[in-house]
Design a protein around this motif. Structure first.
Motif, PDB file in Angstrom:
ATOM      1  N   PHE A 142       0.737  -1.310   0.029  1.00 35.11           N
ATOM      2  CA  PHE A 142       0.037   0.007   0.113  1.00 35.11           C
ATOM      3  C   PHE A 142       0.763   1.273  -0.020  1.00 35.11           C
ATOM      4  N   THR A 143       1.861   1.199   0.771  1.00 34.64           N
ATOM      5  CA  THR A 143       2.686   2.524   0.736  1.00 34.64           C
ATOM      6  C   THR A 143       3.357   2.716  -0.482  1.00 34.64           C
ATOM      7  N   LEU A 144       3.841   1.594  -1.060  1.00 31.25           N
ATOM      8  CA  LEU A 144       4.369   1.728  -2.385  1.00 31.25           C
ATOM      9  C   LEU A 144       3.426   2.413  -3.447  1.00 31.25           C
ATOM     10  N   ILE A 145       2.349   1.938  -3.478  1.00 25.76           N
ATOM     11  CA  ILE A 145       1.236   2.502  -4.308  1.00 25.76           C
ATOM     12  C   ILE A 145       0.867   3.783  -4.128  1.00 25.76           C
ATOM     13  N   GLN A 146       0.822   4.153  -2.645  1.00 24.88           N
ATOM     14  CA  GLN A 146       0.576   5.597  -2.276  1.00 24.88           C
ATOM     15  C   GLN A 146       1.670   6.436  -2.882  1.00 24.88           C
ATOM     16  N   HIS A 147       2.906   6.005  -2.911  1.00 23.25           N
ATOM     17  CA  HIS A 147       3.978   6.686  -3.243  1.00 23.25           C
ATOM     18  C   HIS A 147       3.643   6.989  -4.685  1.00 23.25           C
ATOM     19  N   TYR A 148       3.344   6.399  -5.592  1.00 28.78           N
ATOM     20  CA  TYR A 148       3.199   6.388  -6.996  1.00 28.78           C
ATOM     21  C   TYR A 148       2.070   7.572  -7.067  1.00 28.78           C
ATOM     22  N   ASP A 196      -9.350  24.680  -5.927  1.00 31.57           N
ATOM     23  CA  ASP A 196     -10.656  24.263  -5.468  1.00 31.57           C
ATOM     24  C   ASP A 196     -10.512  22.800  -4.556  1.00 31.57           C
ATOM     25  N   VAL A 197      -9.397  22.355  -4.417  1.00 28.39           N
ATOM     26  CA  VAL A 197      -9.064  21.014  -3.612  1.00 28.39           C
ATOM     27  C   VAL A 197      -8.829  21.561  -2.341  1.00 28.39           C
ATOM     28  N   LEU A 198      -9.824  21.740  -1.544  1.00 32.13           N
ATOM     29  CA  LEU A 198      -9.424  21.908  -0.037  1.00 32.13           C
ATOM     30  C   LEU A 198      -8.701  20.954   0.791  1.00 32.13           C
ATOM     31  N   LEU A 199      -8.964  19.642   0.243  1.00 35.58           N
ATOM     32  CA  LEU A 199      -8.356  18.526   1.059  1.00 35.58           C
ATOM     33  C   LEU A 199      -8.372  17.344  -0.129  1.00 35.58           C
ATOM     34  N   GLY A 200      -6.953  16.783  -0.252  1.00 35.32           N
ATOM     35  CA  GLY A 200      -7.131  15.923  -1.366  1.00 35.32           C
ATOM     36  C   GLY A 200      -6.681  14.490  -0.973  1.00 35.32           C
ATOM     37  N   VAL A 201      -5.865  13.836  -1.641  1.00 38.11           N
ATOM     38  CA  VAL A 201      -5.527  12.312  -1.276  1.00 38.11           C
ATOM     39  C   VAL A 201      -5.008  12.332   0.119  1.00 38.11           C
ATOM     40  N   GLY A 202      -5.518  11.432   0.958  1.00 39.54           N
ATOM     41  CA  GLY A 202      -4.645  11.038   2.356  1.00 39.54           C
ATOM     42  C   GLY A 202      -5.740  11.270   3.286  1.00 39.54           C
ATOM     43  N   ASP A 203      -6.918  11.611   3.339  1.00 38.13           N
ATOM     44  CA  ASP A 203      -7.879  11.813   4.381  1.00 38.13           C
ATOM     45  C   ASP A 203      -8.967  10.802   4.152  1.00 38.13           C
ATOM     46  N   GLY A 227     -10.332   3.888  -8.599  1.00 36.25           N
ATOM     47  CA  GLY A 227     -10.090   2.657  -7.816  1.00 36.25           C
ATOM     48  C   GLY A 227      -9.505   1.709  -8.626  1.00 36.25           C
ATOM     49  N   LEU A 228      -8.495   1.044  -7.939  1.00 36.55           N
ATOM     50  CA  LEU A 228      -7.513   0.291  -8.892  1.00 36.55           C
ATOM     51  C   LEU A 228      -7.551  -0.984  -7.931  1.00 36.55           C
ATOM     52  N   SER A 229      -7.737  -2.104  -8.980  1.00 42.03           N
ATOM     53  CA  SER A 229      -7.713  -3.604  -8.392  1.00 42.03           C
ATOM     54  C   SER A 229      -6.456  -4.113  -9.230  1.00 42.03           C
ATOM     55  N   LEU A 230      -5.261  -4.603  -8.710  1.00 39.63           N
ATOM     56  CA  LEU A 230      -4.164  -4.999  -8.990  1.00 39.63           C
ATOM     57  C   LEU A 230      -3.718  -6.635  -8.700  1.00 39.63           C
ATOM     58  N   PRO A 231      -3.552  -7.270  -9.680  1.00 43.10           N
ATOM     59  CA  PRO A 231      -2.933  -8.578  -9.116  1.00 43.10           C
ATOM     60  C   PRO A 231      -1.651  -8.582  -8.206  1.00 43.10           C
ATOM     61  N   ALA A 232      -0.917  -7.785  -8.278  1.00 45.29           N
ATOM     62  CA  ALA A 232       0.098  -7.414  -7.494  1.00 45.29           C
ATOM     63  C   ALA A 232       0.751  -6.082  -7.571  1.00 45.29           C
ATOM     64  N   ALA A 233       1.427  -5.574  -6.622  1.00 44.70           N
ATOM     65  CA  ALA A 233       1.942  -4.348  -6.635  1.00 44.70           C
ATOM     66  C   ALA A 233       3.265  -4.272  -7.565  1.00 44.70           C
ATOM     67  N   ASP A 234       3.030  -4.103  -8.676  1.00 41.81           N
ATOM     68  CA  ASP A 234       4.104  -4.334  -9.899  1.00 41.81           C
ATOM     69  C   ASP A 234       4.688  -3.105 -10.099  1.00 41.81           C
ATOM     70  N   GLU A 235       6.095  -2.677  -9.750  1.00 46.64           N
ATOM     71  CA  GLU A 235       6.429  -1.146  -9.736  1.00 46.64           C
ATOM     72  C   GLU A 235       6.514  -0.764 -11.157  1.00 46.64           C
ATOM     73  N   THR A 236       6.913  -1.602 -12.124  1.00 49.10           N
ATOM     74  CA  THR A 236       7.062  -1.208 -13.371  1.00 49.10           C
ATOM     75  C   THR A 236       6.121  -0.701 -13.914  1.00 49.10           C
ATOM     76  N   TRP A 237       4.934  -1.524 -13.500  1.00 54.19           N
ATOM     77  CA  TRP A 237       3.395  -1.428 -14.339  1.00 54.19           C
ATOM     78  C   TRP A 237       3.038  -0.197 -13.509  1.00 54.19           C
ATOM     79  N   LEU A 238       2.965   0.254 -12.366  1.00 55.67           N
ATOM     80  CA  LEU A 238       2.795   1.282 -11.518  1.00 55.67           C
ATOM     81  C   LEU A 238       3.051   2.499 -11.974  1.00 55.67           C
ATOM     82  N   ALA A 239       4.550   2.706 -12.415  1.00 60.34           N
ATOM     83  CA  ALA A 239       5.266   3.690 -12.609  1.00 60.34           C
ATOM     84  C   ALA A 239       4.897   4.189 -14.213  1.00 60.34           C
ATOM     85  N   GLY A 240       4.619   3.131 -15.063  1.00 56.76           N
ATOM     86  CA  GLY A 240       4.133   3.344 -16.508  1.00 56.76           C
ATOM     87  C   GLY A 240       2.618   3.906 -16.401  1.00 56.76           C
ATOM     88  N   PHE A 241       1.817   2.991 -15.616  1.00 58.01           N
ATOM     89  CA  PHE A 241       0.300   3.575 -15.425  1.00 58.01           C
ATOM     90  C   PHE A 241       0.214   5.017 -15.124  1.00 58.01           C
TER      91      PHE A 241
END
Ligand SMILES: [Mg+2]
Length: 328
Positions: free
Chosen positions: A12-18, A28-35, A95-109
């Motif tokens: 999860f940390t890895l995905i959040q990093h991306y 106009d975003v008073l509060l974004g990702v993370g809450d 909303g993202l459903s992933l078979p695995a937290a694949d770094e190469t895939w996440l970076a490209g996406f």
């Protein structure tokens, strides 16, 4: 709550990093990702346009498709819906459903997603990730002044039927990706780009506000999507198939008749189909002269329900195959 093989904290940390890597920060975003929720400000006098599209591996793209292209397309199809209603894009949730937290895939996406997001000033404001079959769900939000939205139900007999861009390219691109057809490399590259990197016609949607009587984006093929306008507007239409805009690549790769079938029924073009009352036609033609894509008048709205296709000489043309149906 997830009982089976949940993602680990580190995944999860890895995905959040991306997903924290986006450059854009809208006022106009008073509060974004993370809450628990995002807090967003809709401008006064605007209605909020909301749309959601789901892309499933194996159904909407091949599992081994280029992740950057998937990132682009999953956002582009949503922006295309905002374009069709005449909205200015603002925010997305993912909303993202992933078979695995694949770094190469996440970076490209993320590269594909955020490049397009920055281009249209769209900010990711929240989302959720889970382990499962590769599925991408994006909800896009945009603004449209109250009563200015382009809807499907406003077409009237006598209105001109128009489209942006060229039609059928993505349909042929899909045949190439599926290896049902081989074409010269130069054309193949162009056609695949049309399939994998659709350009949302946001500018066109905005400029058509107050001028077009109805609009839709072409995701399932012109015949099928125009059919939605006809149904909602309770009218019919006559198309002249020889006028359908077809790219040089499409015409170079398939016979003229096959190009017409693709232009009428091929999916995934994400061009706009819209109707224009005669009193606004000159103004729309003038605006379209400044567009970075083609503008073509292909037919006319009629009283009698149903879609009729004809050749330039007035003889009847019979549609050979309906548009792509996800459940066919
Ligand atoms: Mg749509």
């Amino acid at each position: 709550m997830c009982y089976f093989n949940p993602m680990s904290i580190s995944e999860f940390t890895l995905i959040q990093h991306y997903f924290a890597s986006q450059a854009l920060c809208r006022a106009d975003v008073l509060l974004g990702v993370g809450d628990d929720c995002a807090l967003l400000k809709v401008p006064p006098g605007a209605s909020l346009a909301v749309t959601l599209d789901m892309l499933v591996a194996g159904t909407h793209f091949l599992s081994d498709a280029d992740p950057e292209g998937i990132g682009h397309k999953s956002l582009a199809v949503n922006l295309s819906d905002l374009a069709a209603i005449g909205a200015v894009p603002a925010w997305i949730t993912l909303g993202l459903s992933l078979p695995a937290a694949d770094e190469t895939w996440l970076a490209g996406f993320c590269r594909g997603l955020f490049k397009l997001a920055v281009q249209f000033q769209v900010q990711l404001v929240g989302g959720d990730t889970t382990r499962g079959p590769l599925t991408i769900t994006i909800q896009a939000h945009g603004f449209v002044p109250l009563d200015k939205a382009l809807r499907r139900n406003g077409a009237r007999p006598g209105d001109a039927i128009c489209v942006t861009g060229t039609l059928g390219d993505a349909g042929l691109g899909l045949a190439i990706v599926r290896q049902q057809l081989s074409v010269p490399a130069g054309h193949a590259g162009y056609l695949r780009t049309r399939l994998e990197r659709p350009v949302p016609r946001i500018r066109q949607g905005l400029e058509l506000r107050g001028l077009a009587s109805a609009a839709i984006d072409i995701s399932d093929g012109l015949a099928q999507d125009l059919g939605h306008i006809l149904e909602r507007s309770r009218c019919g239409a006559r198309l002249t198939v020889d006028r359908l805009p077809r790219s040089p690549a499409l015409l170079a790769c398939v016979e003229a008749e096959a190009a017409i079938v693709l232009a009428l029924t091929g999916g995934d073009d994400y061009e706009l189909c819209f109707t224009v009352p005669p009193r606004h036609l000159e103004q729309v033609r003038a605006l379209a002269a400044g567009w970075d894509c083609a503008f073509t008048e292909i037919g006319v709205i009629e009283v009698e329900s149903g879609l009729r296709c004809q050749r330039e000489d007035g003889t009847l043309y019979k549609i050979q195959r309906p548009g792509y149906d996800h459940f066919a």
